[in-house]
Write a protein that holds these residues in place. Sequence first.
Motif, mmCIF file in Angstrom:
data_model
loop_
_atom_site.group_PDB
_atom_site.id
_atom_site.type_symbol
_atom_site.label_atom_id
_atom_site.label_comp_id
_atom_site.label_asym_id
_atom_site.label_seq_id
_atom_site.Cartn_x
_atom_site.Cartn_y
_atom_site.Cartn_z
ATOM 1 N N LEU A 6 0.791 -0.926 0.501
ATOM 2 C CA LEU A 6 -0.142 -0.143 -0.180
ATOM 3 C C LEU A 6 0.757 0.966 0.075
ATOM 4 O O LEU A 6 0.549 2.432 -0.084
ATOM 5 N N ARG A 7 1.761 1.117 0.143
ATOM 6 C CA ARG A 7 3.191 2.383 0.389
ATOM 7 C C ARG A 7 3.448 2.581 -1.285
ATOM 8 O O ARG A 7 3.864 3.858 -1.418
ATOM 9 N N ARG A 8 3.262 2.143 -2.209
ATOM 10 C CA ARG A 8 4.172 2.145 -3.445
ATOM 11 C C ARG A 8 2.735 2.081 -4.482
ATOM 12 O O ARG A 8 1.793 1.764 -4.401
ATOM 13 N N PRO A 9 3.041 3.458 -5.590
ATOM 14 C CA PRO A 9 1.574 3.775 -5.744
ATOM 15 C C PRO A 9 1.217 1.811 -6.947
ATOM 16 O O PRO A 9 -0.083 2.081 -7.094
ATOM 17 N N GLY A 10 2.395 2.092 -7.331
ATOM 18 C CA GLY A 10 2.029 0.553 -8.197
ATOM 19 C C GLY A 10 0.614 -0.051 -7.542
ATOM 20 O O GLY A 10 0.123 -0.713 -8.059
ATOM 21 N N ALA A 190 5.420 -19.154 -0.650
ATOM 22 C CA ALA A 190 4.297 -18.460 -1.179
ATOM 23 C C ALA A 190 5.016 -17.076 -2.071
ATOM 24 O O ALA A 190 3.564 -16.739 -2.912
ATOM 25 N N PRO A 191 5.705 -16.460 -1.175
ATOM 26 C CA PRO A 191 5.655 -15.652 -1.718
ATOM 27 C C PRO A 191 5.715 -15.390 -3.494
ATOM 28 O O PRO A 191 5.810 -13.923 -3.847
ATOM 29 N N THR A 192 6.498 -15.956 -3.682
ATOM 30 C CA THR A 192 7.340 -15.722 -4.922
ATOM 31 C C THR A 192 6.197 -16.337 -5.980
ATOM 32 O O THR A 192 5.601 -15.927 -6.736
ATOM 33 N N LEU A 193 5.789 -17.080 -5.578
ATOM 34 C CA LEU A 193 4.186 -18.227 -5.880
ATOM 35 C C LEU A 193 3.084 -16.835 -6.639
ATOM 36 O O LEU A 193 2.663 -16.459 -7.007
ATOM 37 N N VAL A 194 2.532 -15.777 -5.165
ATOM 38 C CA VAL A 194 1.904 -14.659 -5.108
ATOM 39 C C VAL A 194 2.245 -14.441 -6.002
ATOM 40 O O VAL A 194 1.388 -13.400 -7.070
ATOM 41 N N VAL A 195 3.610 -13.797 -6.150
ATOM 42 C CA VAL A 195 4.054 -12.371 -7.728
ATOM 43 C C VAL A 195 3.579 -13.259 -8.607
ATOM 44 O O VAL A 195 3.407 -12.981 -10.048
ATOM 45 N N GLN A 196 3.471 -14.121 -8.839
ATOM 46 C CA GLN A 196 4.329 -15.473 -10.258
ATOM 47 C C GLN A 196 2.280 -15.507 -10.862
ATOM 48 O O GLN A 196 1.832 -15.063 -11.750
ATOM 49 N N LEU A 197 1.532 -16.047 -9.864
ATOM 50 C CA LEU A 197 0.407 -15.357 -10.417
ATOM 51 C C LEU A 197 -0.613 -14.282 -9.719
ATOM 52 O O LEU A 197 -1.241 -14.493 -11.464
ATOM 53 N N VAL A 254 -4.610 -5.501 -17.464
ATOM 54 C CA VAL A 254 -3.664 -6.143 -17.330
ATOM 55 C C VAL A 254 -2.364 -4.926 -17.287
ATOM 56 O O VAL A 254 -1.387 -5.256 -16.292
ATOM 57 N N LEU A 255 -2.265 -3.895 -16.601
ATOM 58 C CA LEU A 255 -1.486 -2.264 -16.016
ATOM 59 C C LEU A 255 -1.405 -2.772 -14.582
ATOM 60 O O LEU A 255 -0.878 -3.321 -13.780
ATOM 61 N N GLY A 256 -2.444 -2.763 -14.036
ATOM 62 C CA GLY A 256 -2.961 -2.858 -13.020
ATOM 63 C C GLY A 256 -2.414 -4.066 -12.423
ATOM 64 O O GLY A 256 -1.646 -4.187 -10.733
ATOM 65 N N CYS A 257 -1.979 -5.208 -12.755
ATOM 66 C CA CYS A 257 -2.069 -6.665 -12.686
ATOM 67 C C CYS A 257 -0.486 -7.002 -12.399
ATOM 68 O O CYS A 257 -0.449 -7.289 -11.992
ATOM 69 N N LEU A 260 1.012 -4.151 -9.513
ATOM 70 C CA LEU A 260 0.668 -5.323 -8.344
ATOM 71 C C LEU A 260 1.337 -6.688 -8.012
ATOM 72 O O LEU A 260 2.304 -6.356 -7.118
ATOM 73 N N GLY A 261 2.129 -6.984 -9.554
ATOM 74 C CA GLY A 261 3.088 -8.233 -9.139
ATOM 75 C C GLY A 261 4.514 -7.545 -9.046
ATOM 76 O O GLY A 261 5.062 -8.351 -8.375
ATOM 77 N N ASP A 262 4.756 -6.278 -9.233
ATOM 78 C CA ASP A 262 6.488 -5.707 -8.836
ATOM 79 C C ASP A 262 6.298 -4.969 -7.412
ATOM 80 O O ASP A 262 6.892 -5.609 -7.742
ATOM 81 N N ALA A 263 4.995 -4.627 -7.494
ATOM 82 C CA ALA A 263 4.664 -4.156 -5.653
ATOM 83 C C ALA A 263 4.295 -5.296 -5.056
ATOM 84 O O ALA A 263 5.912 -5.636 -3.503
ATOM 85 N N LEU A 264 3.946 -6.545 -4.545
ATOM 86 C CA LEU A 264 4.541 -8.218 -4.225
ATOM 87 C C LEU A 264 5.429 -8.060 -4.758
ATOM 88 O O LEU A 264 6.145 -8.539 -3.208
#
Length: 276
Positions: A6-10, A190-197, A254-257, A260-264
């Motif tokens: 939430l601290r990241r604009p993306g 799990a953290p890497t998996l969440v980003v990938q998903l 697509v941009l939002g996802c 969000l992946g970059d922020a995660l």
Amino acid sequence: MTRVVLRRPGGVFGLAVLGLLVVGGVVSYWWTPFDPRAADPARAWLPPLREGHLLGTDRIGRDQFSQLLAGAGGTLVAAVASAAVAAVVGVALALAAVLAPRPLRASAVGLIDVLVAFPTLLLAMVLSAVYGSSLATVVAAIGIGFGVGVARVTRAELLSVLGSDYVLAARASGARTGRIVRRHLLPNVAPTLVVQLSLVMALAVLAEAALTYLGYGASPSSPSWGGMLHEQQAHLAARPLLVIWPGVAVAVTVLGCNLLGDALRDAGDPRAVAAR
């Protein structure tokens, strides 16, 4: 991790886009301003904000905002279901590639290498030709195709965790493989998996729109963003707005996802968190 995202604009933008997609998809199952499938030739080609049609109407008088809202539901289902299939396929292949007996490990790694080389869109087209065009076929093809990429990344993470001291200690103490997987392996990947998903969801939105545009996606009677692009391509020069609406919806989702992946990813990286 949530506070870091939430601290990241993306991250905020990505969560907002996914929130709008969820709200729009859920609401569209019970309510739309007009019936997205109902044709009204007397009101064809209405411009935006005319006669209650927020985004105007198409060549047969269908409300474009209602179609866009209804298409969000199919897009949401495709993105979430594809990510779920990719998670199951990816984790299963990755675990087999690192924990199975040696011959099976080699087979799993070879299968991953072969499937990675097979284009996901081509797989979807083949499955659609065999089983018929449907959202379920598209989800299966996208989930399997992108799940192989998830398997490669997850396998690398699992190999790293398997060499850690606490896993070696657990093995030395006689812990069963299932317990090691549940207590040590899956929580650490799990953290890497969440980003990938999250990235799979972005690719799934794009792939679902592309396949529907090509005629291999959901049924033509079901409103979808790709179907809107397909139907309006013949009128692009005269009515460009009818293509802009679904195009912008796909691009923003697509941009939002991706953001969000970059922020995660950054939230799961201690060096990135410390740098902030």
